[in-house]
Design a protein around this motif. Structure first.
Motif, PDB file in Angstrom:
ATOM      1  N   GLY A 366       0.799  -1.218   0.000  1.00 50.15           N
ATOM      2  CA  GLY A 366       0.000   0.000   0.000  1.00 50.15           C
ATOM      3  C   GLY A 366       0.830   1.265   0.000  1.00 50.15           C
ATOM      4  N   LEU A 367       2.142   1.132   0.259  1.00 47.46           N
ATOM      5  CA  LEU A 367       3.025   2.286   0.151  1.00 47.46           C
ATOM      6  C   LEU A 367       3.007   2.864  -1.256  1.00 47.46           C
ATOM      7  N   ARG A 368       2.720   2.009  -2.237  1.00 44.27           N
ATOM      8  CA  ARG A 368       2.611   2.514  -3.615  1.00 44.27           C
ATOM      9  C   ARG A 368       1.589   3.644  -3.667  1.00 44.27           C
ATOM     10  N   TRP A 369       0.514   3.470  -2.919  1.00 44.62           N
ATOM     11  CA  TRP A 369      -0.542   4.478  -2.903  1.00 44.62           C
ATOM     12  C   TRP A 369      -0.281   5.540  -1.841  1.00 44.62           C
ATOM     13  N   SER A 370      -0.009   5.095  -0.603  1.00 45.10           N
ATOM     14  CA  SER A 370       0.084   6.050   0.499  1.00 45.10           C
ATOM     15  C   SER A 370       1.314   6.943   0.394  1.00 45.10           C
ATOM     16  N   PHE A 371       2.492   6.366   0.132  1.00 47.69           N
ATOM     17  CA  PHE A 371       3.683   7.194  -0.031  1.00 47.69           C
ATOM     18  C   PHE A 371       3.598   8.000  -1.326  1.00 47.69           C
ATOM     19  N   GLY A 372       3.078   7.344  -2.367  1.00 48.40           N
ATOM     20  CA  GLY A 372       2.906   8.052  -3.636  1.00 48.40           C
ATOM     21  C   GLY A 372       1.991   9.248  -3.488  1.00 48.40           C
ATOM     22  N   ARG A 373       0.928   9.057  -2.705  1.00 41.06           N
ATOM     23  CA  ARG A 373      -0.013  10.157  -2.506  1.00 41.06           C
ATOM     24  C   ARG A 373       0.550  11.219  -1.571  1.00 41.06           C
ATOM     25  N   THR A 374       1.517  10.838  -0.744  1.00 42.96           N
ATOM     26  CA  THR A 374       2.153  11.810   0.130  1.00 42.96           C
ATOM     27  C   THR A 374       2.921  12.855  -0.676  1.00 42.96           C
ATOM     28  N   ILE A 375       3.652  12.399  -1.699  1.00 41.16           N
ATOM     29  CA  ILE A 375       4.455  13.334  -2.491  1.00 41.16           C
ATOM     30  C   ILE A 375       3.679  13.918  -3.671  1.00 41.16           C
ATOM     31  N   ALA A 376       2.527  13.324  -3.988  1.00 36.08           N
ATOM     32  CA  ALA A 376       1.748  13.779  -5.145  1.00 36.08           C
ATOM     33  C   ALA A 376       1.316  15.247  -5.066  1.00 36.08           C
ATOM     34  N   PRO A 377       0.904  15.759  -3.889  1.00 34.39           N
ATOM     35  CA  PRO A 377       0.477  17.171  -3.852  1.00 34.39           C
ATOM     36  C   PRO A 377       1.565  18.170  -4.218  1.00 34.39           C
ATOM     37  N   LEU A 378       2.831  17.740  -4.237  1.00 32.06           N
ATOM     38  CA  LEU A 378       3.911  18.637  -4.657  1.00 32.06           C
ATOM     39  C   LEU A 378       3.708  19.151  -6.075  1.00 32.06           C
ATOM     40  N   THR A 379       2.964  18.389  -6.879  1.00 30.16           N
ATOM     41  CA  THR A 379       2.784  18.804  -8.274  1.00 30.16           C
ATOM     42  C   THR A 379       1.986  20.100  -8.393  1.00 30.16           C
ATOM     43  N   ILE A 380       1.152  20.394  -7.396  1.00 34.97           N
ATOM     44  CA  ILE A 380       0.341  21.619  -7.473  1.00 34.97           C
ATOM     45  C   ILE A 380       1.215  22.866  -7.367  1.00 34.97           C
ATOM     46  N   PRO A 381       2.051  23.010  -6.305  1.00 32.20           N
ATOM     47  CA  PRO A 381       2.961  24.169  -6.312  1.00 32.20           C
ATOM     48  C   PRO A 381       4.024  24.074  -7.402  1.00 32.20           C
ATOM     49  N   LEU A 382       4.442  22.834  -7.765  1.00 37.05           N
ATOM     50  CA  LEU A 382       5.444  22.670  -8.819  1.00 37.05           C
ATOM     51  C   LEU A 382       4.937  23.215 -10.148  1.00 37.05           C
ATOM     52  N   ALA A 383       3.662  22.977 -10.441  1.00 35.80           N
ATOM     53  CA  ALA A 383       3.080  23.490 -11.679  1.00 35.80           C
ATOM     54  C   ALA A 383       3.102  25.016 -11.708  1.00 35.80           C
ATOM     55  N   GLY A 384       2.977  25.626 -10.514  1.00 37.29           N
ATOM     56  CA  GLY A 384       3.044  27.076 -10.449  1.00 37.29           C
ATOM     57  C   GLY A 384       4.444  27.599 -10.732  1.00 37.29           C
ATOM     58  N   LEU A 385       5.461  26.766 -10.496  1.00 34.51           N
ATOM     59  CA  LEU A 385       6.849  27.177 -10.705  1.00 34.51           C
ATOM     60  C   LEU A 385       7.344  26.895 -12.115  1.00 34.51           C
ATOM     61  N   ILE A 386       7.058  25.696 -12.631  1.00 42.23           N
ATOM     62  CA  ILE A 386       7.621  25.308 -13.940  1.00 42.23           C
ATOM     63  C   ILE A 386       6.560  25.169 -15.026  1.00 42.23           C
ATOM     64  N   GLY A 387       5.298  25.302 -14.679  1.00 39.56           N
ATOM     65  CA  GLY A 387       4.230  25.194 -15.665  1.00 39.56           C
ATOM     66  C   GLY A 387       3.668  23.789 -15.751  1.00 39.56           C
ATOM     67  N   TYR A 388       2.460  23.704 -16.272  1.00 37.74           N
ATOM     68  CA  TYR A 388       1.781  22.407 -16.348  1.00 37.74           C
ATOM     69  C   TYR A 388       2.466  21.437 -17.300  1.00 37.74           C
TER      70      TYR A 388
END
Length: 427
Positions: A366-388
């Motif tokens: 389940g770490l595939r989901w839980s750890f993956g989902r832990t770092i997944a929200p980084l994409t929201i601020p990352l998109a603001g920095l480097i674009g979608y």
């Protein structure tokens, strides 16, 4: 497959988790949008990461407790705590209170305790269904049920979440409570006494033994590669209610999909996102069992690799279009990748896990989901920095690296199999 001939536990779970999932999916896809608007993208991303980080620990603890105290007990405890989280969501969005922070707390409680539930639930299937192909189909049926909810839930939730949030959460609280009672009264324990782990005298002893058990699990190179590849690939499907939701809302313009005479079908960002999630659920609901039966004809190596490539290609399409039509095509490709491994991944875990450690193996997987989902929200601020576009390219690269790790994993499996075969010949 005749569901009427299933074990009674499976029948109860199918009904209970259908209603659990239906109301869960009425609000889940819209929370990333809500938190980004109410708290800001950076704050929302950090908070979502923190809640999922706690969920990683809860997931591992849940696996150990499921092997120690039983599957049913952990499912019941988790279900009632999730009900409490839903009640908190209701209070935080009531006529007398409107609090994004309490809303987040309620969501975090539901997310974390849901990760206590999942290892026990998956292990119960492995306990009950011995035949590999049959087990694949059972997991596929449950996944189909989840995605029926994914079809219906966002369509209803797209209306209620933004216009009648209190009513949505209040009804959901009642449903969560009824499901918890159903699990408590009707489900029977599936963990055999012969493989139940001995209860430790103190929390410190429990923690020490748990750490040792998971250390042993991750010395299994095949399993470690499986989890590592899954974490990378999870950065695609965890984005459905995160990056993709915000991307569609901010970037995809309103457009006409179809026009015939006086009838015109139009979409805006909110309806397009709801329809896209519903498309995913509809395809899964209609074709999962059929495609799983067809996929059983192929070896796991091919299916894991093909699924990863589908995920990667769909991410490229999402990030490089403003067309609703292409969004729908990308979701269809994404969903194919999802269906190809829906039953096989859980069956793969059940195959390599010792019977006495199934709960922990499912929890660690389940770490595939839980750890993956832990770092997944980084994409929201990352998109603001480097674009979608660059953010979607990065996710694509991660999925392809995951495909490569699956290849390495199956080569390692072949080496282990050959080594065991040679040892048997020598003996």
């Amino acid at each position: 497959m005749n569901i009427l001939k299933w074990n009674f536990n499976m029948k109860v779970r199918l009904v209970a988790e259908f209603f659990f999932g239906l109301f869960f999916w009425m609000y889940l896809p819209f929370l990333a949008i809500y938190f980004a608007e109410e708290l800001g993208k950076v704050t929302a991303g950090i908070l979502l990461m923190c809640s999922q980080a706690v969920g990683v620990i809860a997931n591992l603890v849940g696996g150990y407790l499921a092997d120690t105290y039983g599957r049913k007990r952990m499912m019941v405890i988790s279900a009632f705590i999730q009900t409490g989280g839903m009640i908190l969501l209701t209070i935080a969005n009531s006529p007398i209170l409107n609090s994004p922070w309490l809303t987040f707390l309620g969501f975090a409680i539901i997310s974390v305790t849901g990760m206590l539930y999942n290892p026990a639930s998956s292990a119960m299937v492995a306990d009950t269904v011995e035949d590999k192909d049959e087990r694949n189909l059972v997991f596929a049926v449950f996944y189909t049920m989840i995605n029926i909810n994914v079809v219906i839930g966002p369509i209803i939730g797209g209306i209620l979440f933004f216009k009648a949030r209190f009513l949505l959460f209040a009804i959901s609280s009642v449903i969560f409570f009824m499901v918890s009672i159903m699990i408590l009264l009707l489900i029977k324990e599936s963990l055999p006494d012969s493989v139940r782990q001995v209860k430790e005298a103190s929390f410190s002893n429990v923690l020490i033994k748990q750490i040792k058990n998971y250390r042993i699990i991750f010395t299994d190179k095949v399993f470690f590669l499986f989890v590592a590849a899954g974490i990378l690939i999870s950065q695609t499907f965890t984005q459905l209610d995160l990056l993709l939701a915000v991307y569609i809302k901010e970037s995809i313009p309103a457009q006409t999909l179809f026009s015939l005479g006086d009838f015109t079908l139009k979409t805006n960002s909110e309806t397009l996102f709801s329809w896209t999630i519903a498309e995913n659920g509809l395809i899964v609901a209609l074709f999962t069992v059929l495609i799983t039966k067809f996929a059983n004809k192929f070896n796991e190596r091919f299916l894991f690799f093909a699924s990863s490539v589908c995920y990667a290609f769909s991410m490229l399409l999402f990030g490089f279009t403003l067309s609703a039509y292409v969004i729908f095509i990308a979701m269809a490709i994404f969903t194919l990748g999802e269906i190809l491994v829906v039953g096989n991944q859980n069956s793969f875990i059940a195959k390599i896990a010792p019977e006495s450690q199934r709960g922990q193996y499912f929890a660690a997987a389940g770490l595939r989901w839980s750890f993956g989902r832990t770092i997944a929200p980084l994409t929201i601020p990352l998109a603001g920095l480097i674009g979608y576009k660059w953010t979607f390219i990065l996710i694509t690269i991660l999925a392809l690296i995951g495909a490569y790790l699956f290849e390495v994993m199956f080569k390692e499996m072949r080496k282990k199999s050959e080594a065991v075969h040679n040892d048997v010949k020598i003996v």
